[in-house]
Motif scaffolding. Structure first.
Motif, PDB file in Angstrom:
ATOM      1  N   THR A 266      -2.679   3.673   1.813  1.00  0.00           N
ATOM      2  CA  THR A 266      -1.176   3.490   2.054  1.00  0.00           C
ATOM      3  C   THR A 266      -0.630   4.138   0.633  1.00  0.00           C
ATOM      4  N   THR A 267       0.503   4.906   1.086  1.00  0.00           N
ATOM      5  CA  THR A 267       1.166   5.573  -0.133  1.00  0.00           C
ATOM      6  C   THR A 267       2.263   4.549  -0.380  1.00  0.00           C
ATOM      7  N   MET A 268       2.723   4.625  -1.804  1.00  0.00           N
ATOM      8  CA  MET A 268       3.759   3.666  -2.272  1.00  0.00           C
ATOM      9  C   MET A 268       5.265   4.299  -2.355  1.00  0.00           C
ATOM     10  N   ARG A 269       5.974   3.903  -1.739  1.00  0.00           N
ATOM     11  CA  ARG A 269       7.501   4.412  -1.950  1.00  0.00           C
ATOM     12  C   ARG A 269       8.702   3.442  -1.810  1.00  0.00           C
ATOM     13  N   SER A 270       9.637   3.751  -2.485  1.00  0.00           N
ATOM     14  CA  SER A 270      10.912   2.864  -2.398  1.00  0.00           C
ATOM     15  C   SER A 270      11.801   3.776  -1.646  1.00  0.00           C
ATOM     16  N   GLY A 285      15.234  -2.947   9.604  1.00  0.00           N
ATOM     17  CA  GLY A 285      13.791  -2.748   9.062  1.00  0.00           C
ATOM     18  C   GLY A 285      13.497  -1.512   8.458  1.00  0.00           C
ATOM     19  N   ASP A 286      12.195  -1.285   8.493  1.00  0.00           N
ATOM     20  CA  ASP A 286      11.638  -0.253   7.967  1.00  0.00           C
ATOM     21  C   ASP A 286      12.500   1.174   8.370  1.00  0.00           C
ATOM     22  N   ALA A 287      13.299   1.234   9.306  1.00  0.00           N
ATOM     23  CA  ALA A 287      14.012   2.396   9.722  1.00  0.00           C
ATOM     24  C   ALA A 287      15.094   2.672   8.874  1.00  0.00           C
ATOM     25  N   ALA A 288      15.487   1.663   8.203  1.00  0.00           N
ATOM     26  CA  ALA A 288      16.640   1.843   7.085  1.00  0.00           C
ATOM     27  C   ALA A 288      15.965   1.806   5.594  1.00  0.00           C
ATOM     28  N   HIS A 289      14.865   0.988   5.556  1.00  0.00           N
ATOM     29  CA  HIS A 289      14.508   0.933   3.993  1.00  0.00           C
ATOM     30  C   HIS A 289      13.100   0.657   3.901  1.00  0.00           C
ATOM     31  N   ILE A 290      12.280   0.981   2.719  1.00  0.00           N
ATOM     32  CA  ILE A 290      10.876   0.816   2.689  1.00  0.00           C
ATOM     33  C   ILE A 290      10.900   0.467   1.247  1.00  0.00           C
ATOM     34  N   VAL A 291       9.943  -0.413   1.014  1.00  0.00           N
ATOM     35  CA  VAL A 291       9.420  -0.971  -0.458  1.00  0.00           C
ATOM     36  C   VAL A 291       7.966  -1.118  -0.491  1.00  0.00           C
ATOM     37  N   PRO A 292       7.541  -0.742  -1.708  1.00  0.00           N
ATOM     38  CA  PRO A 292       6.129  -0.765  -2.203  1.00  0.00           C
ATOM     39  C   PRO A 292       5.501  -2.075  -1.657  1.00  0.00           C
ATOM     40  N   PRO A 293       4.322  -2.303  -1.043  1.00  0.00           N
ATOM     41  CA  PRO A 293       4.015  -3.763  -0.811  1.00  0.00           C
ATOM     42  C   PRO A 293       3.462  -4.862  -1.771  1.00  0.00           C
ATOM     43  N   THR A 294       3.679  -4.171  -2.905  1.00  0.00           N
ATOM     44  CA  THR A 294       3.367  -5.131  -4.069  1.00  0.00           C
ATOM     45  C   THR A 294       4.262  -6.485  -3.843  1.00  0.00           C
ATOM     46  N   GLY A 295       5.547  -6.463  -3.559  1.00  0.00           N
ATOM     47  CA  GLY A 295       6.266  -7.523  -3.382  1.00  0.00           C
ATOM     48  C   GLY A 295       6.376  -8.457  -2.098  1.00  0.00           C
TER      49      GLY A 295
END
Ligand code: RFL
Ligand code: PHB
Length: 392
Positions: A266-270, A285-295
């Motif tokens: 999995t790539t990591m992106r905000s 949801g993800d359509a509007a925003h994504i965060v790296p899964p660490t949190g």
């Protein structure tokens, strides 16, 4: 076809929104491009905030979650070969989190919707959203080889990061904010009992590792790897050796090994898109925003977006007022940015920079020492991890 709310995407955001609208007597249709089997097997999140669990319970979607979900009272941080426990109920005044796989949550919501809910069409791919500024936007889609049109009062893009809804916003109204991280995660599922009772976030010598779980007999683990990693280069023994090294502490502790049943990178992106509404089209949801899964925030943000949106549609349905719908973006974005900041901080604190900056290394350890030695610092992490309140 005609409906009140056309929902594109049958992931957690689209399915939960459909459930909330259906319970309020508001007509909707969900279009999902993939097959039922595909959406039910897609391996992703596992950690649900208490607010997410409460929302699922309130709409009658938590029957199996109540039995199979694993309630966790904290997490463990590992660094410098030491282990440190953060006790969430003590730090937050009673809050907990629950481990329950996204695959299971999606299965539960799909089953409810197919049993008595609004239409849910699989293998129905939205091609375009037409006239989003008008009173009756339309979704053009292909289903069973036939091109069709769904005419709606409102359209909600719950179609994830690679969907089409966000691209419908005119370039002049869109603002995007993004950050790419210079590493990825290799995630595995293994048929072995977890070697821990709570999740372990480790800043090991070779980089970050996370020990999570899916059930008392299935472990879910992640390993920081270089961005261009091919999972084929990671035979099972190499994965277990590297995980064992990163979780190593001076105390007596062993990582149990077992057959690996899935491996993926999995790539990591905000990423944040503003605004979250254009005319009669909303993003959630993800359509509007994504965060790296660490949190562990992505799924939880998707749920909080649709809770706010459903309240807006219910208010409109009951009173004719668009007051809440008009404040949708403002109500969501504060929480979205807090989760973006938290996920960034967790990621930066725990991952090894590929260029091995010694100054950055010391800052990471200093942050971790602060969290494990100061109650207010630990309480701040715990408040964010267990979930900030909804702005409603
Ligand atoms: P989804 O789940 O991507 O669903 C979008 C759906 O839309 C469909 N679609 C279309 N349908 C019709 N027409 C089109 N043109 C379409 N285009 C797309 C897709 O097939 C899909 O079914 O988005 P949604 O609903 O917003 O849900 C978001 C979450 O899935 C995501 O944020 C989380 O999985 C992120 N995440 C985590 N979140 C947490 O809260 N806690 C965690 O512990 C956590 N761990 C993770 C994660 C994500 C991960 N990966 C793989 C990115 C761990 C990982 C490894
Ligand atoms: C997971 O169980 O998949 C999981 C848990 C916590 C995270 C990310 C993923 O931060």
């Amino acid at each position: 076809m005609r409906t009140t709310v056309g929902i594109i995407g049958g992931g957690p955001a689209g399915l939960l929104l459909a459930r909330l609208l259906h319970q309020a007597g508001i007509a909707c249709v969900v279009l999902e491009s993939r097959t039922r089997a595909y959406v039910e097997q897609r391996q992703r999140a596992g950690m649900l905030e208490q607010g997410t669990v409460d929302a699922l319970r309130a709409c009658g979607a938590a029957e199996r979650l109540e039995i199979e979900g694993l309630v966790h009272h904290g997490i463990e941080l590992r660094f410098d070969r030491e282990r440190h426990h953060l006790d969430f109920p003590v730090l937050t005044g009673g809050r907990t989190v629950t481990i329950y796989a996204q695959t299971e949550l999606v299965k539960d919501l799909v089953a409810l919707q197919l049993a008595d809910g609004p239409p849910l069409l699989f293998e129905a791919q939205a091609l375009a959203i037409e006239r989003p500024e008008s009173e009756s936007p339309r979704v053009r889609f292909v289903h069973e080889g036939q091109e069709q049109t769904l005419t709606c009062d409102y359209v909600v893009g719950c179609d994830g990061f690679h969907g089409i809804a966000r691209g419908t916003f005119p370039a002049e109204v869109s603002r995007t904010f993004e950050h790419d991280y210079p590493y990825s995660w290799l995630g595995i599922l293994a048929d072995v009992a977890p070697s821990c009772e709570e999740l372990i976030y480790a800043r090991g010598d070779g980089g970050f590792a996370l020990h999570s779980m899916r059930s008392p007999s299935v472990s879910r683990l992640y390993l920081q790897v270089p961005s261009d990693t091919d999972p084929g280069d990671w035979p099972d023994d190499r994965i277990w050796d590297e995980l064992s090294a990163r979780f190593a502490i001076d105390a007596d502790w062993t990582l149990e090994r077992g057959p690996i049943t899935s491996k993926a990178v999995t790539t990591m992106r905000s990423y944040v898109h503003e605004p979250m509404r254009h005319g009669q089209l909303f993003l959630a949801g993800d359509a509007a925003h994504i965060v790296p899964p660490t949190g562990a925030k992505g799924l939880n943000l998707a749920v909080s977006d649709v809770r706010v949106l459903a309240r807006g549609f219910v208010q409109l349905h009951l009173t004719g007022s668009t007051q809440l719908l008009d404040r949708y973006g403002e109500l969501c974005l504060g929480r979205v940015w807090q989760a973006t900041r938290f996920s960034y901080d967790m990621t930066r604190m725990l991952h090894q920079q590929p260029d091995g900056d010694a100054f950055e290394d010391r800052l990471q350890l200093t942050r971790l020492r602060r969290i494990t030695s100061s109650r207010p610092a630990a309480a701040e992490l715990a408040a964010n991890y267990t979930g900030l309140p909804l702005a409603l």
